[in-house]
Design an enzyme around this catalytic site. Structure first.
Site, PDB file in Angstrom:
ATOM      1  N   MET A 195      13.936  26.004  75.222  1.00  0.00           N
ATOM      2  CA  MET A 195      12.944  25.355  76.085  1.00  0.00           C
ATOM      3  C   MET A 195      11.588  25.401  75.405  1.00  0.00           C
ATOM      4  O   MET A 195      11.054  26.472  75.112  1.00  0.00           O
ATOM      5  CB  MET A 195      12.902  26.049  77.453  1.00  0.00           C
ATOM      6  CG  MET A 195      14.160  25.848  78.265  1.00  0.00           C
ATOM      7  SD  MET A 195      14.192  26.733  79.845  1.00  0.00           S
ATOM      8  CE  MET A 195      14.739  28.364  79.299  1.00  0.00           C
ATOM      9  N   LEU A 196      11.048  24.224  75.147  1.00  0.00           N
ATOM     10  CA  LEU A 196       9.791  24.097  74.427  1.00  0.00           C
ATOM     11  C   LEU A 196       8.660  24.783  75.185  1.00  0.00           C
ATOM     12  O   LEU A 196       8.533  24.623  76.407  1.00  0.00           O
ATOM     13  CB  LEU A 196       9.466  22.613  74.224  1.00  0.00           C
ATOM     14  CG  LEU A 196       8.506  22.268  73.090  1.00  0.00           C
ATOM     15  CD1 LEU A 196       9.046  22.750  71.743  1.00  0.00           C
ATOM     16  CD2 LEU A 196       8.252  20.764  73.054  1.00  0.00           C
ATOM     17  N   GLN A 242      17.190  26.169  66.838  1.00  0.00           N
ATOM     18  CA  GLN A 242      17.365  24.752  67.139  1.00  0.00           C
ATOM     19  C   GLN A 242      16.420  23.923  66.275  1.00  0.00           C
ATOM     20  O   GLN A 242      15.208  24.160  66.250  1.00  0.00           O
ATOM     21  CB  GLN A 242      17.102  24.421  68.611  1.00  0.00           C
ATOM     22  CG  GLN A 242      17.471  22.952  68.884  1.00  0.00           C
ATOM     23  CD  GLN A 242      17.230  22.488  70.284  1.00  0.00           C
ATOM     24  OE1 GLN A 242      16.083  22.421  70.715  1.00  0.00           O
ATOM     25  NE2 GLN A 242      18.289  22.147  71.006  1.00  0.00           N
ATOM     26  N   CYS A 252      16.484  15.801  73.388  1.00  0.00           N
ATOM     27  CA  CYS A 252      15.111  15.740  73.900  1.00  0.00           C
ATOM     28  C   CYS A 252      14.658  14.291  74.020  1.00  0.00           C
ATOM     29  O   CYS A 252      14.734  13.537  73.042  1.00  0.00           O
ATOM     30  CB  CYS A 252      14.165  16.513  72.981  1.00  0.00           C
ATOM     31  SG  CYS A 252      12.449  16.508  73.579  1.00  0.00           S
ATOM     32  N   HIS A 305      24.211  18.320  77.836  1.00  0.00           N
ATOM     33  CA  HIS A 305      23.390  18.225  79.042  1.00  0.00           C
ATOM     34  C   HIS A 305      23.943  17.064  79.866  1.00  0.00           C
ATOM     35  O   HIS A 305      23.955  15.920  79.413  1.00  0.00           O
ATOM     36  CB  HIS A 305      21.932  17.967  78.661  1.00  0.00           C
ATOM     37  CG  HIS A 305      20.992  18.034  79.821  1.00  0.00           C
ATOM     38  ND1 HIS A 305      19.697  18.462  79.714  1.00  0.00           N
ATOM     39  CD2 HIS A 305      21.149  17.721  81.137  1.00  0.00           C
ATOM     40  CE1 HIS A 305      19.100  18.417  80.892  1.00  0.00           C
ATOM     41  NE2 HIS A 305      19.971  17.958  81.770  1.00  0.00           N
ATOM     42  N   ASN A 364      25.569  22.063  80.141  1.00  0.00           N
ATOM     43  CA  ASN A 364      24.176  22.362  80.442  1.00  0.00           C
ATOM     44  C   ASN A 364      23.687  21.367  81.492  1.00  0.00           C
ATOM     45  O   ASN A 364      24.133  20.232  81.531  1.00  0.00           O
ATOM     46  CB  ASN A 364      23.357  22.257  79.147  1.00  0.00           C
ATOM     47  CG  ASN A 364      21.862  22.392  79.366  1.00  0.00           C
ATOM     48  OD1 ASN A 364      21.076  21.584  78.875  1.00  0.00           O
ATOM     49  ND2 ASN A 364      21.431  23.400  80.100  1.00  0.00           N
ATOM     50  N   GLY A 365      22.766  21.835  82.347  1.00  0.00           N
ATOM     51  CA  GLY A 365      22.165  20.913  83.295  1.00  0.00           C
ATOM     52  C   GLY A 365      22.406  21.268  84.745  1.00  0.00           C
ATOM     53  O   GLY A 365      23.530  21.169  85.237  1.00  0.00           O
ATOM     54  N   GLY A 366      21.337  21.755  85.419  1.00  0.00           N
ATOM     55  CA  GLY A 366      21.387  21.963  86.856  1.00  0.00           C
ATOM     56  C   GLY A 366      22.143  23.187  87.325  1.00  0.00           C
ATOM     57  O   GLY A 366      22.472  23.292  88.509  1.00  0.00           O
TER      58      GLY A 366
END
Length: 328
Positions: A15-16, A67, A97, A170, A210-212
């Protein structure tokens, strides 16, 4: 209880601006076994910038993946060698991204439209590091309004020709125009079934969803269909959840039994980092949700993030934060 030695069983997403080395050290105090990822680092930043600033980490952060953001195979190969030299456990290529800034650099989610280029980048990295490091790909299920399963299936099939066998998916499309990165995490609908379908069609590959993902019930449900689960913002915003992962998913004793133990460990870390000129807030900003939902959490958080206290030595800063919490 799941006792699985699959390295990708459970991980915290890159996470950036969040998963820097201090955040990762904090997360490692909560789980010994969850896989951790760096923020995305561009190939240009590594090849032409300050390598130690981008690559340095504490050995306690392992298992740790780097990453990369990039698309030029030769540059990716050079950065893969750097990752190998610095001692990372994995190289992950960002193909998910959606930000316009990343698109201008010709990497991120827009690479899903060029699977042959991604395949060549993966092959170049694999050639550079041999079998020493896994090269993995993190991507979306589609881009823009292309919602056909065939699109993501063909992407995975092509990229696998370059030697990738681990795909972190994702379960949303990335809309390349008209949505901010934040909106791209919320507006395109989640379609977990497409990730499940990838695993059914490619049983030989490691497929990570990945995701939620926000609860243990969801993690367990997904693990019935895929090889691993990657948790993003929920892990950052509710970090004490990670403290249960080792026992629940890895058959291991928890690293710390209570948040106070994590505080003490992070105080000692902040003191060490202060000797290297790192301000305490660079570390404590990642900890602010440690006591989330508990009495005194708001006062503790306010004390740690108070600008007037930022010049305090770490020992005193943590002492005042604890006092504020207990006073509640």
């Amino acid at each position: 209880m799941l006792q699985n030695h699959n390295p990708w069983l459970l991980s915290v997403a890159p996470m950036l601006d969040w998963t820097d080395r201090h955040c990762r050290y904090f997360h490692r105090q909560l789980s010994r076994h969850a896989r951790l990822y760096t923020e995305m680092v561009t190939t240009g930043a590594l090849l032409h910038g300050d390598q130690p600033r981008h690559l340095d980490f504490s050995g306690e952060e392992h298992p740790l993946a780097l990453q990369l953001g990039g698309s030029e195979p030769q540059d990716l190969a050079a950065c893969a060698k750097l990752a190998q030299r610095w001692g990372y456990s994995e190289i992950n290529l960002n193909c998910g991204c959606p930000s316009e800034r990343v698109q201008r650099g010709a990497f991120g989610a827009c690479l899903m439209a060029e699977p042959a280029l991604v395949r060549d980048g993966v092959a170049a990295m694999r050639d550079a590091v041999g079998d020493d490091l896994p090269v993995t790909v993190k991507h979306r299920i589609g881009i823009d309004r292309v919602e056909s399963y065939d699109f993501v299936r063909d992407f995975v099939g092509t990229v696998a020709e370059g030697g990738a066998s681990v795909f972190i998916v994702h379960a949303r499309n990335a809309w390349l125009q008209g949505l901010s990165p934040k909106d791209n995490r919320e507006i395109p609908p989640l379609r977990h079934e497409l990730v499940y379908r990838l695993k059914r069609e490619f049983p030989q590959f490691t497929i990570v969803l990945n995701g939620g993902v926000k609860s243990d019930a969801e993690v367990r449900e997904h693990l019935m269909h895929v090889d691993g689960v990657m948790v993003g913002r929920e892990a950052y915003q509710r970090p004490w959840w990670l403290a249960s992962w080792d026992a629940l998913y890895f058959g291991a004793n928890p690293r710390h039994a209570v948040p106070e133990d994590v505080e003490r460990s992070m105080q000692a870390y902040a003191q060490r980092m202060a000797g290297q000129g790192v301000p305490a807030f660079a570390i404590t900003r990642h900890m602010l949700n440690l006591w989330k939902g508990e009495p005194g959490a708001r006062l503790w958080r306010q004390a740690l993030s108070d600008p007037a206290r930022r010049q305090l030595p770490p020992t005193e800063l943590f002492r005042q934060a604890e006092q504020a919490r207990l006073a509640a």
